[in-house]
Design a protein around this motif. Sequence first.
Motif, short mmCIF file in Angstrom:
data_model
loop_
_atom_site.label_atom_id
_atom_site.label_comp_id
_atom_site.label_asym_id
_atom_site.label_seq_id
_atom_site.Cartn_x
_atom_site.Cartn_y
_atom_site.Cartn_z
N PRO B 225 -18.65 -27.16 -12.36
CA PRO B 225 -19.44 -27.63 -13.55
C PRO B 225 -20.89 -27.86 -13.04
O PRO B 225 -21.15 -28.19 -11.78
CB PRO B 225 -18.80 -28.89 -13.91
CG PRO B 225 -17.32 -28.74 -13.57
CD PRO B 225 -17.41 -28.18 -12.28
N ARG B 228 -22.51 -33.68 -12.86
CA ARG B 228 -21.37 -34.61 -12.36
C ARG B 228 -22.15 -35.93 -12.21
O ARG B 228 -23.12 -36.08 -12.02
CB ARG B 228 -21.02 -34.05 -10.84
CG ARG B 228 -19.83 -35.04 -10.27
CD ARG B 228 -19.74 -34.64 -8.76
NE ARG B 228 -18.93 -35.34 -8.05
CZ ARG B 228 -18.33 -35.05 -6.95
NH1 ARG B 228 -19.12 -34.17 -6.17
NH2 ARG B 228 -17.23 -35.58 -6.42
N THR B 229 -21.16 -36.88 -13.09
CA THR B 229 -21.72 -38.37 -13.05
C THR B 229 -20.62 -39.33 -12.42
O THR B 229 -19.63 -39.06 -12.73
CB THR B 229 -21.80 -38.67 -14.66
OG1 THR B 229 -22.90 -37.87 -15.08
CG2 THR B 229 -22.46 -40.13 -14.53
N ASP B 256 -15.34 -40.25 -11.11
CA ASP B 256 -16.34 -39.49 -11.69
C ASP B 256 -15.89 -38.54 -12.69
O ASP B 256 -14.74 -38.46 -12.81
CB ASP B 256 -17.02 -38.81 -10.56
CG ASP B 256 -16.30 -37.75 -10.05
OD1 ASP B 256 -15.41 -37.27 -10.53
OD2 ASP B 256 -16.74 -37.31 -8.54
N THR B 257 -16.67 -37.76 -13.33
CA THR B 257 -16.43 -37.00 -14.45
C THR B 257 -15.83 -35.67 -14.12
O THR B 257 -15.49 -34.73 -14.90
CB THR B 257 -17.68 -36.47 -15.20
OG1 THR B 257 -18.60 -36.17 -14.42
CG2 THR B 257 -18.12 -37.74 -16.05
N TRP B 258 -15.55 -35.29 -12.60
CA TRP B 258 -14.87 -34.39 -12.27
C TRP B 258 -13.36 -34.57 -11.98
O TRP B 258 -12.55 -33.83 -11.69
CB TRP B 258 -15.32 -33.93 -10.98
CG TRP B 258 -16.71 -32.87 -11.04
CD1 TRP B 258 -17.46 -32.94 -12.08
CD2 TRP B 258 -17.46 -32.12 -10.15
NE1 TRP B 258 -18.56 -32.17 -12.15
CE2 TRP B 258 -18.24 -31.71 -10.75
CE3 TRP B 258 -17.03 -31.86 -8.84
CZ2 TRP B 258 -19.29 -30.83 -10.06
CZ3 TRP B 258 -17.85 -31.04 -7.96
CH2 TRP B 258 -19.00 -30.41 -8.64
N GLY B 259 -12.85 -35.79 -12.33
CA GLY B 259 -11.62 -36.41 -12.27
C GLY B 259 -11.14 -36.89 -10.98
O GLY B 259 -10.07 -37.28 -10.79
N ILE B 260 -12.21 -37.11 -9.97
CA ILE B 260 -12.10 -37.82 -8.74
C ILE B 260 -11.80 -39.41 -8.98
O ILE B 260 -12.84 -39.97 -9.55
CB ILE B 260 -13.05 -37.44 -7.63
CG1 ILE B 260 -12.40 -35.96 -7.26
CG2 ILE B 260 -12.70 -38.29 -6.40
CD1 ILE B 260 -13.53 -35.40 -6.13
N ASN B 292 -10.04 -32.14 -11.45
CA ASN B 292 -9.49 -31.86 -12.54
C ASN B 292 -9.35 -30.50 -12.32
O ASN B 292 -8.15 -29.57 -12.65
CB ASN B 292 -10.16 -32.11 -14.01
CG ASN B 292 -10.06 -33.50 -14.25
OD1 ASN B 292 -9.05 -34.12 -13.92
ND2 ASN B 292 -10.93 -34.09 -15.07
N PHE B 293 -10.46 -29.65 -11.76
CA PHE B 293 -10.15 -28.13 -11.85
C PHE B 293 -9.76 -27.43 -10.38
O PHE B 293 -9.82 -26.27 -10.32
CB PHE B 293 -11.60 -27.46 -12.33
CG PHE B 293 -12.89 -28.11 -11.53
CD1 PHE B 293 -12.97 -27.61 -10.42
CD2 PHE B 293 -13.60 -29.44 -11.89
CE1 PHE B 293 -14.16 -28.35 -9.77
CE2 PHE B 293 -14.45 -29.95 -11.29
CZ PHE B 293 -15.08 -29.19 -10.10
#
Lengths: 88, 387
Positions: B225, B228-229, B256-260, B292-293
């Motif tokens: 993406p 990223r926040t 964060d918004t990447w799922g970590i 997530n990805f």
Amino acid sequence: MMHSCRPRYTQRLLAGLLVSALLTGGSLLVGCSPVQPWVKPYEREHLADPIMSFDRNPISSGYLDHVFETREGARGATGSVGGGCGCN
Amino acid sequence: MHLRSRWLAATAFGLGAVGRADVLPEDRTDVLYHRYEGGGLTVQGPSVLVRKKFGDSFSASYQYYEDLISSASIDVLSTASAYKEKRTQHDLNLNYLHGSTLYSAGFIYSKEPDYKSNTGFLSVSQSMFGDLTTISFGYSQGWDTVGEVDHGVVVQSFNNGIGHANANHRTWSAGVSQVITRDLLLGLNFEADENDGYLQSPYRPVRFVDPFSIKGYSFGLAVAPSTRTGTAGSAQLKYYLPWHAAVDGSYRLYGDTWGILANTVKFGYTQPLFTDWTLEASARYYWQSHANFYSDLYPYEDSQNFTSRDRELAQFHSLTLGLGASWEFHPGWPHWVDKGTLNFNYNRLHINYQDFHDNLIPSLVPGDEPLYTLDANIMQFFLSFWY
């Protein structure tokens, strides 16, 4: 396909903690009377000892933070220097 | 094949937990040699940090840092050949003290063949309640230019023929340092960062099942993406022990918004010995969930909008054990040097990846390779002078 963002609750929790801390700090700042230091200057001998520093050698802690940050997904709030390269 | 840089975090943000706002940083110079060796990668080089006060209100510091990299890591060997390169970094930091308020501003510049990074930062710290409390706020902004280099040559086709890509970063921080008792200190830090642009490594391709390949899989381009926040919060405690020693502990939560989602726990012990030695020991445990990805092996090429096999985004846990020794001396010459210390630090890092497989080990079925583990030795040798 990208899944939903799982850690939103974590961010809400962290944001909540920040707001609470700011509100608590704000209440202290606007309190009715000046806060009297509960640890007097002459009682700070232990606190002034170099071994009580959170970051005794910034160049060293900064390097270690750099090593971790380039290998981990998390970052920030380490209270020290960041930055650097990520190594393949 | 070259490195991917990470954006430069805010140097000034350390003030939140560790600094005092009623004094300027002490005058000192450090000369450091660092060496990291593990997973086929060796990174070593020098660093110099100089801090100097000017009058009662101003101080400045400058740091030079260098990485000399020789890499034959699993990421490199999977799709390319070993390489060597150099990265340099310059940090300039200015401080102004007014009463119990410390203002700081600075700039960081980092350069390597395929990555240039510029970061500016501002912060302010304020001591209050009889200097028992220090609060600080900071902001930083970074502008990076990302490229790709192959065998020393810039890849012109990178980023759809543009040849380079941009990444921007903004970070906000807040911190509190609090004296709890005459023997106990507390530090709280909060940091939020926002990133956009090209936020992935051009050198870490994704792996997907390919029945037409002899190995049963092939590599393809990753697509992360473009935003990223992240937010991080931490707490640190340090306690003075009656026999002239100190123990410390810290915890950090990151999401964060990447799922970590990541947790970091650290403990340390500091013990002065005789009159001029100080020994240190530390243990750090880190755990993170995957993005997530992220996937180690996708079922087919372009099976998702976003894909990555960057092991920084995998699920893993790690343990780092550290030992350090410091010897203090008083040289007497030159006369303006008050004291010096000679320091050696050693850390052993062990990472257990939980969904990143070692594809360099042949397997009949793709994805059945053993999980990858990483062991690294991290050494620092440095000389410090106070004047």
